[in-house]
Design a protein around this motif. Structure first.
Motif, PDB file in Angstrom:
ATOM      1  N   ALA A 103      19.077  17.213  -6.547  1.00 30.51           N
ATOM      2  CA  ALA A 103      19.020  16.580  -5.250  1.00 30.51           C
ATOM      3  C   ALA A 103      18.534  15.557  -4.768  1.00 30.51           C
ATOM      4  N   LEU A 104      18.076  14.620  -6.031  1.00 29.40           N
ATOM      5  CA  LEU A 104      17.841  13.235  -5.589  1.00 29.40           C
ATOM      6  C   LEU A 104      18.906  12.448  -5.772  1.00 29.40           C
ATOM      7  N   GLY A 105      19.617  13.063  -6.785  1.00 38.18           N
ATOM      8  CA  GLY A 105      21.665  12.602  -6.578  1.00 38.18           C
ATOM      9  C   GLY A 105      22.332  12.632  -5.288  1.00 38.18           C
ATOM     10  N   ALA A 106      21.900  13.789  -4.592  1.00 34.66           N
ATOM     11  CA  ALA A 106      22.955  14.299  -3.442  1.00 34.66           C
ATOM     12  C   ALA A 106      22.410  13.644  -2.764  1.00 34.66           C
ATOM     13  N   PHE A 107      21.060  13.642  -1.996  1.00 33.29           N
ATOM     14  CA  PHE A 107      20.499  12.940  -1.236  1.00 33.29           C
ATOM     15  C   PHE A 107      20.855  11.129  -1.221  1.00 33.29           C
ATOM     16  N   ALA A 108      21.004  10.402  -2.520  1.00 33.13           N
ATOM     17  CA  ALA A 108      21.005   9.137  -2.479  1.00 33.13           C
ATOM     18  C   ALA A 108      22.372   8.622  -2.258  1.00 33.13           C
ATOM     19  N   MET A 109      23.670  10.244  -2.393  1.00 33.07           N
ATOM     20  CA  MET A 109      24.444   9.369  -1.822  1.00 33.07           C
ATOM     21  C   MET A 109      24.899  10.228  -0.470  1.00 33.07           C
ATOM     22  N   THR A 110      24.695  10.858  -0.100  1.00 31.25           N
ATOM     23  CA  THR A 110      24.273  10.834   1.254  1.00 31.25           C
ATOM     24  C   THR A 110      23.610   9.573   1.839  1.00 31.25           C
ATOM     25  N   VAL A 111      23.232   8.982   1.689  1.00 25.90           N
ATOM     26  CA  VAL A 111      22.064   8.113   2.503  1.00 25.90           C
ATOM     27  C   VAL A 111      22.796   6.921   2.189  1.00 25.90           C
ATOM     28  N   ALA A 112      24.050   6.587   1.705  1.00 25.57           N
ATOM     29  CA  ALA A 112      24.286   5.320   1.118  1.00 25.57           C
ATOM     30  C   ALA A 112      26.165   5.395   1.520  1.00 25.57           C
ATOM     31  N   ALA A 113      26.521   6.836   1.816  1.00 20.25           N
ATOM     32  CA  ALA A 113      27.405   7.485   3.404  1.00 20.25           C
ATOM     33  C   ALA A 113      27.154   7.394   4.169  1.00 20.25           C
ATOM     34  N   THR A 114      26.092   6.641   4.852  1.00 13.35           N
ATOM     35  CA  THR A 114      26.000   6.627   6.529  1.00 13.35           C
ATOM     36  C   THR A 114      25.606   5.326   6.327  1.00 13.35           C
ATOM     37  N   LEU A 115      26.432   4.118   5.658  1.00 12.78           N
ATOM     38  CA  LEU A 115      25.393   2.680   5.202  1.00 12.78           C
ATOM     39  C   LEU A 115      26.579   2.049   6.021  1.00 12.78           C
ATOM     40  N   TYR A 116      27.722   2.209   5.926  1.00 16.68           N
ATOM     41  CA  TYR A 116      29.118   1.738   6.392  1.00 16.68           C
ATOM     42  C   TYR A 116      29.240   1.892   8.086  1.00 16.68           C
ATOM     43  N   PRO A 117      29.559   3.400   8.234  1.00 16.53           N
ATOM     44  CA  PRO A 117      29.575   3.387   9.815  1.00 16.53           C
ATOM     45  C   PRO A 117      28.254   2.710  10.913  1.00 16.53           C
ATOM     46  N   ALA A 118      27.033   2.560   9.969  1.00 14.31           N
ATOM     47  CA  ALA A 118      25.610   2.405  10.731  1.00 14.31           C
ATOM     48  C   ALA A 118      26.167   1.281  11.392  1.00 14.31           C
ATOM     49  N   TRP A 119      25.808   0.640  10.276  1.00 11.14           N
ATOM     50  CA  TRP A 119      26.496  -1.153  10.215  1.00 11.14           C
ATOM     51  C   TRP A 119      27.591  -0.943  11.301  1.00 11.14           C
ATOM     52  N   ARG A 120      27.985  -0.518  11.008  1.00 10.29           N
ATOM     53  CA  ARG A 120      29.830  -0.689  12.447  1.00 10.29           C
ATOM     54  C   ARG A 120      28.843  -0.334  14.209  1.00 10.29           C
ATOM     55  N   ALA A 121      28.375   0.525  14.058  1.00  9.23           N
ATOM     56  CA  ALA A 121      27.702   0.610  14.996  1.00  9.23           C
ATOM     57  C   ALA A 121      26.668  -0.524  15.461  1.00  9.23           C
ATOM     58  N   ALA A 122      26.039  -1.021  14.779  1.00 10.03           N
ATOM     59  CA  ALA A 122      24.992  -1.936  14.570  1.00 10.03           C
ATOM     60  C   ALA A 122      26.000  -3.334  14.699  1.00 10.03           C
TER      61      ALA A 122
END
Length: 414
Positions: free
Chosen positions: A384-403
């Motif tokens: 569960a922790l590994g999957a959660f960390a992976m999903t959070v990491a997947a959001t970083l680039y698109p969120a950075w592009r939005a910013a």
């Protein structure tokens, strides 16, 4: 830290119906992919844990947690056993004599590890009595020259209860025709089945007095086998016993004797976890494509928020919340599904077998007819922790592009 404003807007974006249904479809696929990956990972690891536990119990049902030995023999073994029982971790002790021998019957030969035992004391360290399928270990009385064989070993030799087998030992006798190995006929008085080929095909038991006589040890035992309160403490207890007895005996534990086998099982489980975790990784990477499309679709909204004073950090947090929400829901559904399936996999497989008339595990090959499963909380938490960390990491680039969206550029054609 995600601020309430970013949390509110991010969750609202997640709940809102989008104009682009394709984005919603990709979001759903990402969530289902994470859920299925986690479910499969938990179920497979639980089944592997069940198999490993079953194998471990069968091996340690015949092998000892720790062993003291002396090739020259231990004359005063009863006193040694009483001394060992004084250790707080020792719950059972039994003497033994081991022989690497050849068994012969009717022109058939097969190598075997024979162990001389005291039946009344052997119960304290092994499950031999529970593994008997014919005859009894109580027939192994001193001077009877009887033997108990594994079921497969008896089949290879073509013997049954009451038949004679010839035991050929490495001890040599000087005869008028030269030096010959020692031969002795034993009567088969019992058969056992452990479910492990190493024992069923290559092991036998005889009275310890008869084994000692074959090995010319007199009344001595070759060593003492120990059963401990906690088998995982075996290495530490073995060291303590070795030091307390001034190094007079060779002391080993089950982690040394079966080290390669259990290391292979751990490696197999680790590699299987890595392979299955790639399913979760693929689903998590779908979040990247989902958020990239969402950011493109919401460029005007981002520009308005920026002109109203929202900082790039808040914009980034909004889309991290949205992507993380997909991962959290997928992870929770996967954990619930995996744990429920892991707990009920045995009954589910039995139902499928009964419905379609198939048999997944042939007991003549695998020695078990039911699929074992052992759901371990540590595995579930790590997944569960590994999957959660992976999903959070997947959001970083698109969120950075939005910013980094330029409000003027985004609103130019609106």
């Amino acid at each position: 830290m995600v601020r309430p404003f970013s949390l509110f807007v991010g969750l609202r974006y997640t709940r809102a119906r989008r104009r682009n249904h394709f984005i919603s479809f990709i979001s759903l696929i990402s969530m289902l992919g994470i859920m299925l990956g986690i479910t499969a990972l938990i179920v497979v690891l639980s089944v592997m844990n069940g198999f490993h536990k079953e194998i471990q119990e069968r091996i340690l049902g015949m092998a000892s947690h720790a062993t003291l030995s002396n090739p020259n023999g231990i004359e005063d073994w009863p006193a040694l056993i009483e001394t060992l029982k004084g250790h707080p971790e020792v719950v059972g002790a039994a003497p033994f004599v081991e022989i690497q021998a050849m068994l012969m019957h009717g022109g058939r030969t097969h190598a075997a590890l024979l162990r001389g035992i005291e039946p009344d004391q052997e119960d304290a360290v092994s499950d031999l009595r529970q593994d008997m399928i014919a005859g009894s270990v109580d027939a192994l009385t001193p001077g009877s020259f009887r033997i108990v064989l594994g079921r497969e070993l008896a089949a290879l030799l073509g013997v049954g209860l009451g038949d004679k087998v010839t035991v050929v030992t490495p001890q040599l006798n000087a005869t008028p025709v030269g030096v010959m190995p020692r031969l002795k006929a034993f009567t088969v008085s019992g058969l056992f089945e452990v479910g492990m080929s190493d024992y069923d095909r290559g092991a036998g038991f005889m009275p310890m007095a008869d084994a000692a006589r074959l090995m010319r040890l007199g009344e001595a035992a070759e060593g003492v086998r120990l059963k401990l309160t906690d088998m995982w403490d075996a290495p530490q207890v073995a060291r303590e016993i070795r030091y307390s007895l001034d190094g007079l005996y060779q002391v080993s534990d089950w982690t040394q004797v079966h080290r390669n086998f259990f290391a292979a099982l751990r490696t197999e489980k680790r590699m299987m976890a890595i392979i299955l975790f790639l399913i979760v990784a693929v689903a998590a990477f779908n979040i990247v494509s989902t958020l990239v499309m969402v950011v493109t679709d919401k460029r005007a909204d981002i520009a308005v928020l920026r002109t109203l004073g929202a900082s790039p950090r808040r914009i980034m947090a909004i889309f991290m919340v949205q992507g993380t929400a997909i991962g959290v829901f997928g992870t929770l559904l996967g954990v619930v599904g995996g744990v429920l399936l892991g707990w009920n996999v045995e009954s589910i497989v039995a139902s499928i077998e009964g419905l379609f008339g198939v048999q997944f595990l042939d007991p003549t090959i695998y020695y078990i007819s039911a699929l074992p499963s052992d759901v371990q909380a540590s595995d579930v938490i790590r997944i569960a922790l590994g999957a959660f960390a992976m999903t959070v990491a997947a959001t970083l680039y698109p969120a950075w592009r939005a910013a980094r969206t330029d409000p003027a550029e985004a609103l130019r054609y609106e």
